[in-house]
Each structure stands twice: as C-alpha cells, then as structure tokens.
Design an enzyme around this catalytic site. Structure first.
Site, PDB file in Angstrom:
ATOM      1  N   SER A 151       0.858  -1.182   0.000  1.00 23.16           N
ATOM      2  CA  SER A 151       0.000   0.000   0.000  1.00 23.16           C
ATOM      3  C   SER A 151       0.891   1.227   0.000  1.00 23.16           C
ATOM      4  O   SER A 151       2.052   1.169   0.465  1.00 23.16           O
ATOM      5  CB  SER A 151      -0.884   0.010   1.251  1.00 23.16           C
ATOM      6  OG  SER A 151      -1.509   1.276   1.440  1.00 23.16           O
ATOM      7  N   TYR A 164      -1.282  -0.551  10.105  1.00 22.05           N
ATOM      8  CA  TYR A 164      -1.492  -1.053   8.742  1.00 22.05           C
ATOM      9  C   TYR A 164      -0.275  -0.740   7.873  1.00 22.05           C
ATOM     10  O   TYR A 164       0.241  -1.614   7.165  1.00 22.05           O
ATOM     11  CB  TYR A 164      -2.745  -0.409   8.174  1.00 22.05           C
ATOM     12  CG  TYR A 164      -3.062  -0.731   6.732  1.00 22.05           C
ATOM     13  CD1 TYR A 164      -3.672  -1.926   6.392  1.00 22.05           C
ATOM     14  CD2 TYR A 164      -2.783   0.189   5.720  1.00 22.05           C
ATOM     15  CE1 TYR A 164      -3.996  -2.216   5.068  1.00 22.05           C
ATOM     16  CE2 TYR A 164      -3.100  -0.093   4.400  1.00 22.05           C
ATOM     17  CZ  TYR A 164      -3.703  -1.290   4.087  1.00 22.05           C
ATOM     18  OH  TYR A 164      -4.016  -1.571   2.774  1.00 22.05           O
ATOM     19  N   LYS A 168       2.341  -3.311   5.881  1.00 23.11           N
ATOM     20  CA  LYS A 168       2.502  -3.246   4.426  1.00 23.11           C
ATOM     21  C   LYS A 168       3.955  -2.926   4.043  1.00 23.11           C
ATOM     22  O   LYS A 168       4.469  -3.409   3.022  1.00 23.11           O
ATOM     23  CB  LYS A 168       1.542  -2.209   3.844  1.00 23.11           C
ATOM     24  CG  LYS A 168       0.070  -2.580   4.003  1.00 23.11           C
ATOM     25  CD  LYS A 168      -0.262  -3.873   3.260  1.00 23.11           C
ATOM     26  CE  LYS A 168      -1.739  -4.171   3.259  1.00 23.11           C
ATOM     27  NZ  LYS A 168      -2.080  -5.352   2.435  1.00 23.11           N
TER      28      LYS A 168
END
Length: 262
Positions: A151, A164, A168
C-alpha cells in the site's frame, strides 16, 4: 527464455495462480484478469459464497477454477493453505497475496497487542506461510512469481493507519528479501502499493467529501483508481512482460505519493 511479442508477452496461459482475498474488490478483479489471460486459478477467502460467484465469472474464460475457504487470521489455516492449493492442480506458478485487514485507526503507540498480532498475522505472517509452502516448489520447477499487496501507506507516514502501514512496509521488504534469496533459482517476488482504489473497503472514504477533496487535490490524475488497474499490474508481474522485474514495489496511485500537494 525466448523472445515474446504481442499478446503472448502478457499471457498467463499454462500457469496456475493462487489468489488470496479473492472474494473482495481487488481480489475479484485480480482473479478475472488472470483468468482472461489464461491462468488456471485457485481462489481463496474466508467465505466461500462470494468465491463461487467469482469462480463462475472466471470459468467463462475457459480456465479451470477451484475455490478454497480459509481464514488467514488463523495461523494454522494459513500454514495449511499453501499445501492444499498446490495439490489442486499439482503446482502453483504465481502466488498473489492480496488478503489483508486494515486494523484499528488511531495513534500507533496506542495499538493494543491483540490488534498488533491480528494485523500482522493476516497481512504479513500469512503471506510468509504461503511463500514458505510454495516458493521452493516454484524454484524446483525452474521459476515462478510472488506478488504481495502492499500500500502507499507503506511509503509515507500516516496519523491514522500506522499499524497497517507497518505491516505493508514489511511486505515490501519481504519482496526484496525473497528476490535476493530466490532470484538465482528463477523465482521473482514483487509488491504492489495501491493508492485509493474504488473497492467496497474504500466506500467510507469515497463518501467523505472533505477527504476526497483533499485526496484528489494531492493526486495528479485527479481521480481514484479502479480495481482492474491494480489487477493488470499483478498480471503483468506474473507474465513474461514482468520477467526482469524483481524485488520492486510498484506504486499504482495516480501519482499521489509524488505530488507537491498542489
């Protein structure tokens, strides 16, 4: 490898691909694009019902499709999935680790250990388990491709989604490590870093007018991405067109991360 030209450069004919998270927006698009390029598919997600819908669409391309329900939040199921997938058609040539979870929003230092464990299990540890199960077989057959879904949150700081982003970023590093370790045996590993893509997961953001005004002002193309625009990159990485791309994180974000903010 012989020279390839025209449509054959992007063909996945003769390959078997495992796509995780195939019941969701990006996963569905990846499955359909891979089927359109001729790959036989093993599709997996937690819920079999959306998988069967996607499988039916993919079979219209004349490819073989098998579905496996697996919850990658469960370390045991994640570890077993690679072996189960390889048994379906006898091998897996392309692994697309698309399954993921966002986790809690808020300051990174406020994250509970349970949230840390959950996000890293789904986003990172499950991908590692699948690679451990499938990459040696790829190498034994002379090559293969791993695509990890990262991401743009992995590439810049984020006040809301720090955990998150950490998971990633780790996927991008895993792609680099795998590229170095397994490249000499013909296995390529890369990551894709999407920006804001029109998927069910993004519906809340897409409906937030203030957020969208800021995001589109930061994105030179002045629009959000579509799932097939990420899926096409995944297919390219698994095809002859991507045969000399290894250890990279390809950004698919309309230019968001390179903007000057104006």
């Amino acid at each position: 490898m012989t020279d390839a030209a025209g449509p054959a450069l992007f063909s996945l004919q003769g390959q078997v691909a495992l796509v995780t998270g195939a019941g969701g927006g990006l996963g569905q698009a990846i499955a359909r694009v891979f089927a359109g390029q001729g790959a036989d598919l093993v599709l997996t997600d937690r819920d079999r019902r959306p998988l069967e819908d996607v499988a039916a669409q993919c079979r219209e391309w004349g490819v073989r499709v098998h579905t496996l329900a697996a919850d990658l939040a469960d370390a045991g199921q994640a570890a077993a999935l690679g072996t189960r997938a390889a048994e379906v058609f006898g091998r897996v040539d392309a692994l697309v680790c698309n399954a993921g979870m966002q986790g809690p929003a808020g300051p990174l230092l406020d994250v509970a250990r349970s949230d840390w464990d959950a996000v890293f299990q789904v986003n990172l540890a499950s991908a590692h388990a699948l690679c451990a199960a499938l990459v040696p077989g790829m190498a034994a057959r002379g090559g293969g491709s791993v695509v990890l879904m990262a991401s743009i949150a992995a590439l810049r700081g984020n006040r809301a989604l720090g955990l998150y982003g950490l998971s990633k970023a780790a996927l991008s590093q895993m792609a680099r490590n795998l590229a170095v370790e397994w490249g000499p045996r013909g296995v390529r590993a890369n990551a894709i870093a999407p920006g804001l893509i029109r998927t069910p997961l993004a519906q809340g953001l897409l409906a937030d007018e203030a957020f969208m005004a800021r995001r589109l002002a930061m994105t030179p193309l002045r629009r959000v991405g579509e799932p097939h625009e990420v899926a096409g990159v995944a297919a390219m990485l698994a095809s002859a067109a991507g045969a000399f791309i290894n250890g990279q994180t390809l950004v698919v974000d309309g230019g968001t991360v390179v903007t000057d903010g104006g």
